[in-house]
Write an enzyme that holds these catalytic residues in place. Structure first.
Site, short mmCIF file in Angstrom:
data_model
loop_
_atom_site.label_atom_id
_atom_site.label_comp_id
_atom_site.label_asym_id
_atom_site.label_seq_id
_atom_site.Cartn_x
_atom_site.Cartn_y
_atom_site.Cartn_z
CG PHE A 43 -1.88 -1.29 1.11
CD1 PHE A 43 -3.02 -1.33 0.33
CD2 PHE A 43 -1.53 -2.44 1.81
CE1 PHE A 43 -3.81 -2.48 0.25
CE2 PHE A 43 -2.31 -3.59 1.75
CZ PHE A 43 -3.45 -3.60 0.98
CB SER A 44 0.63 4.48 1.77
OG SER A 44 -0.56 4.92 1.16
CB CYS A 45 5.29 0.83 2.07
SG CYS A 45 4.87 0.35 3.76
CE LYS A 92 0.61 8.28 -0.59
NZ LYS A 92 -0.08 6.97 -0.46
CE1 TYR A 106 -0.31 9.69 2.87
CE2 TYR A 106 -2.36 8.45 2.93
CZ TYR A 106 -1.00 8.49 2.78
OH TYR A 106 -0.31 7.33 2.53
#
Length: 385
Positions: free
Chosen positions: A68-70, A72, A158
């Site tokens: 997921f947002s790792c 970024k 976010y």
């Protein structure tokens, strides 16, 4: 207990192994992996449990999992590497390299604004399909025509999915490649932003806990005010909230092969804990970004109530910093950076302690309902230093 986790843990980090095995044994984790580097040396590389609840397939050494947002943190690094190669560009107006963007009140927005979630473009104004989301040029065109929902410099919020296409466009415009291709060629070929067929053959399937384990609470350290938790719970239940709109369009179905292959540069990373920890070790070690630029990138740029998340968040240039939304044990709060992911994954590093850490589970748990899995492991790492 000794057979629950496979892999290696340096004796000095044996308590990390104990905690990891306990998480698998007591059901906090279905399957998971954790990896730690200190001064560039691998001191923990563990995996265990079940990769797919439907079939009982075990989690193996090379099992990959959506993070997921790792993602970024990797996308931010790609952008910094491109800026380093071309000698700057962080403070230039985005319109100087992406002319179509300089409309609808966005003329003064810079790459720094995109990387710090200040651009005011956290949602997409119309429904987007998985096929369209896989086309970075189409996503860039869509975002170029949107207007910010807050004035530049007034708030941060976010950009759960749009971050990737906004920051990724800097990479694409200057290299002619997607973030996924750039990452494979220049960062680590085991970081799949756009899962290949070979990576997909042993991918872990994301699972959710039973309903009684999804209750929101204030089980958090430091504690989050109860009214903040109530506001966030209400936002999650409201389909028109910025929280829901930012995270649900396009629909992030990470069991869909088209989504996994689509290479969404804010949420599409599929990898192992080993590869993610190695990435952060390389970053801290200076082989990806010069140490001066990295220090600039992890310096705090924004902190405060997040317009989208509803609680405190803090950012450097694309990296999340310790805050209510990225809880770190006390020794890590001054110099740690990285990014968490919605499923409980965390990738982080500490430039002073020269630590790199990654934890990737396939059991999604609610951070505010006592999901302390990564936090406990990180605390154990610091205790062992």
């Amino acid at each position: 207990m000794a057979t629950i986790a496979e892999g290696y843990a340096d004796p000095a980090f044996s308590y990390v192994k104990t905690l990891f095995e306990a998480g698998v044994a007591d059901g906090d984790d279905l399957g998971a992996a954790v990896a730690v580097y200190v001064d560039g040396r691998a001191v923990v590389d563990l995996w265990g449990g079940i990769a797919d609840r439907r079939t009982g397939r075990p989690w193996r050494r090379d099992t990959v999992c959506p993070t997921f947002s790792c993602t970024k943190g990797v996308t931010a690094t790609a952008a910094l590497m491109v800026a380093q190669q071309r000698g700057g560009g962080l403070d230039e107006p985005v319109g100087s390299w992406w002319p179509e963007f300089a409309q609808c009140g966005k003329r003064e927005i810079t790459l720094v604004d995109l990387m710090t979630h200040r651009a005011g473009l956290p949602v997409l104004e119309r429904p987007v399909s998985a096929a369209e989301a896989a086309d970075p040029a189409a996503m860039a065109a869509l975002l170029a025509h949107q207007c910010p929902i807050w004035p530049l410099g007034t708030e941060h919020g976010y950009h759960a999915l749009t971050f990737g296409w906004l920051v990724g466009e800097f990479v694409r415009r200057h290299t002619g490649t997607t973030v996924g291709d750039f990452t494979r060629r220049h960062i680590n070929e085991q970081l799949h932003i756009g899962a290949t067929a070979s990576a997909s053959s042993d991918i872990a399937r994301i699972s959710s806990p039973p309903p009684e384990q999804r209750v929101w609470s204030v089980a958090h350290a430091p504690p989050i005010p109860e009214h903040t938790v109530a506001e966030m719970a209400a936002a999650i239940a409201d389909p028109e909230s910025l929280f829901v709109r930012a995270a649900s369009n396009p629909a992030p179905s990470f069991h869909d092969p088209d989504v996994l292959a689509g290479g969404w540069p804010a949420a599409g990373l599929v990898t192992t804990a080993r590869a993610m920890a190695m990435f952060y070790a390389d970053l801290v070690g200076g082989s990806l970004v010069a140490r001066g630029l990295l220090r600039e990138a992890i310096a705090e740029r924004v902190r405060g109530r997040d317009r989208v998340l509803g609680l405190e968040s803090a950012f450097g240039l694309g990296y999340m910093l310790p805050s209510q939304n990225f809880v770190m044990p006390e020794p890590a709060r001054r110099t740690a950076f990285g990014h968490p992911g919605a499923g409980g994954s965390v990738g982080m590093a500490d430039i002073e302690h020269r630590v790199a850490f990654a934890f990737i589970p396939n059991m999604r748990r609610d951070w505010l309902a006592g999901d302390r899995r990564a936090h406990r492991l990180i605390a154990a790492v610091y205790d062992a230093l």
